[in-house]
Design an enzyme around this catalytic site. Structure first.
Site, PDB file in Angstrom:
ATOM      1  N   HIS A 344       0.805  -1.224   0.000  1.00  0.00           N
ATOM      2  CA  HIS A 344       0.000   0.000   0.000  1.00  0.00           C
ATOM      3  C   HIS A 344       0.842   1.281   0.000  1.00  0.00           C
ATOM      4  O   HIS A 344       0.429   2.304   0.540  1.00  0.00           O
ATOM      5  CB  HIS A 344      -0.958   0.005   1.207  1.00  0.00           C
ATOM      6  CG  HIS A 344      -1.705  -1.286   1.358  1.00  0.00           C
ATOM      7  ND1 HIS A 344      -1.233  -2.332   2.114  1.00  0.00           N
ATOM      8  CD2 HIS A 344      -2.873  -1.711   0.810  1.00  0.00           C
ATOM      9  CE1 HIS A 344      -2.074  -3.351   2.054  1.00  0.00           C
ATOM     10  NE2 HIS A 344      -3.090  -3.003   1.260  1.00  0.00           N
ATOM     11  N   CYS A 345       2.042   1.200  -0.582  1.00  0.00           N
ATOM     12  CA  CYS A 345       2.956   2.349  -0.673  1.00  0.00           C
ATOM     13  C   CYS A 345       3.310   2.917   0.696  1.00  0.00           C
ATOM     14  O   CYS A 345       3.619   4.105   0.817  1.00  0.00           O
ATOM     15  CB  CYS A 345       2.362   3.457  -1.552  1.00  0.00           C
ATOM     16  SG  CYS A 345       2.056   2.959  -3.249  1.00  0.00           S
ATOM     17  N   THR A 346       3.249   2.090   1.734  1.00  0.00           N
ATOM     18  CA  THR A 346       3.597   2.565   3.071  1.00  0.00           C
ATOM     19  C   THR A 346       4.376   1.510   3.841  1.00  0.00           C
ATOM     20  O   THR A 346       3.863   0.922   4.800  1.00  0.00           O
ATOM     21  CB  THR A 346       2.344   3.016   3.866  1.00  0.00           C
ATOM     22  OG1 THR A 346       2.749   3.484   5.165  1.00  0.00           O
ATOM     23  CG2 THR A 346       1.306   1.905   3.985  1.00  0.00           C
TER      24      THR A 346
END
Length: 386
Positions: A344-346
């Site tokens: 989730h790009c995190t």
């Protein structure tokens, strides 16, 4: 050939909202077939009409976010562009930044880039697995060179809501400004820049603001002057070699996405009509229902705030002994349920949640999601486990 979407159960609203209100597409088509001239370039009728479209959307956004002057809102192509403008336009060599361990890569990567290229310093305040932030720990991270505190209003993995008002007071008391990433709250959770003391607010147009992809914006406090990322034509002060000082022209070089911004305006209008408080209440009720049901399934582990605690419309989870990407793939192909799996790009958020090794499955609701759709998801998970 486009895939049939009528039967899709869409639970990926944290990535982008779908379907959009019909008026969004209608307005965009009206612009393309009507006053599709270049706003701010020329005084003929079509150009003036296009300019009014941009201003009308600024007015709606200002009303939504409690902004006094609509021209303090500048349009960008997405929240990532807005965050880059705020971070790179504000920080100088040697500056110190306080961030958190649930930041999206749209915050982390610009910070790490500036750390490598101009020598800024960055400290990340720890958020626990329930999304709680120890404000006493945050306070200890400030030093005389701290110029910026940046935080996600809500984690796109945990769904937790950070105490922006308290963080704002802390930043200002230490001579810094606060930048808030509202990617997961703009349009579905109350955000008033004056009440919360926000200096810079980055937001996407295509998520809970219900606009099209390729739209977003940044609120800039009137006392803050950022160095523009883009330099070029603005239609104003064209005789000058430097970028104009007047807002919003200073930060909007080049031709505006007038059809997209018109669609964004229609989306924001829908949000204002429904009411942000009502939207949030509905999404919270849906997440509580989903969490309660998932908690009863052996092997399912929820991520983020516990049942009954504040959160946005995000429910992330892992399934013991099962690969998150495999679960999401089967939910899509076998049941027509759209969720998102992976990181989730995190990666910071997954490190916080203890899921950095395998990622997680994320189901995210919108206020038009139904309990019946969530029941299909719950039954599908039961089927996949058994």
């Amino acid at each position: 050939m486009l895939r049939e979407t009528k039967s899709v159960i869409y639970l990926d609203h944290a990535a982008t909202s779908w379907p959009k209100p019909p008026r969004v597409g209608e307005v965009m088509l009206e612009i393309l077939n009507g006053p599709a001239a270049n706003a701010g370039r020329g005084n003929h009728g079509m150009a003036l009409q296009a300019g009014r479209v941009l201003y009308d959307t600024r007015v709606k956004l200002a009303r939504l976010f409690g902004v006094s002057n609509p021209n303090d809102i500048v349009f960008t192509s997405n929240a990532t562009s807005a965050l880059n403008l705020a971070i790179k336009g504000w920080l100088k060599p040697g500056d110190h930044v306080v961030a958190t361990t649930v930041e999206h890569n749209s915050v982390r990567r610009p910070l790490e880039f500036l750390k490598r290229t101009i020598g800024i310093q960055v400290d990340y305040a720890e958020v626990d697995r329930q999304g709680q932030l120890d404000l006493r720990q945050v306070e200890k991270l400030f030093n005389p060179r701290t110029r910026l505190l940046v935080c996600s209003h809500s984690s796109n993995l945990l769904g937790c809501i950070l105490p922006v008002q308290e963080l704002s007071r802390m930043a200002h008391a230490n001579g810094a400004v606060i930048l808030v990433d509202a990617a997961q709250t703009a349009g579905c959770y109350p955000v008033n820049v004056q009440d919360l003391g926000i200096d810079l607010l980055a937001f996407p147009g295509h998520k809970s603001l219900l606009g099209p992809q390729g739209t977003g914006g940044l609120y800039i406090h009137p006392d803050i002057d950022l160095e523009p990322l883009l330099h070029g034509g603005t239609g104003s002060q064209s005789e000058e070699s430097e970028q104009p000082s007047v807002r919003p022209d200073r930060y909007e070089a080049g031709t505006a996405n007038t059809p997209g911004i018109a669609g964004l305006g229609a989306g924001v209008e829908t949000v204002l009509e429904r009411g942000v408080e009502q939207i949030h209440r509905r999404e919270w009720e849906l997440t509580q229902y989903l969490m309660k049901e998932l908690q009863g399934i052996p092997g399912v582990h929820l991520i983020g705030p516990e049942l009954g605690q504040p959160r946005t419309g995000i429910v992330s989870f892992t399934i013991e002994g099962r690969d998150a990407s495999e679960i999401a793939f089967k939910l899509d192909r076998e049941y027509g349920i759209a969720v998102r799996a992976g990181y989730h790009c995190t990666p910071l958020g997954h490190q916080t949640a203890g899921t950095l090794q395998g990622g997680a499955v994320r189901a995210s609701v919108g206020d038009m999601t139904t309990e019946a759709e969530l029941q299909v998801l719950i039954q599908a998970i039961l089927n996949l486990i058994n």
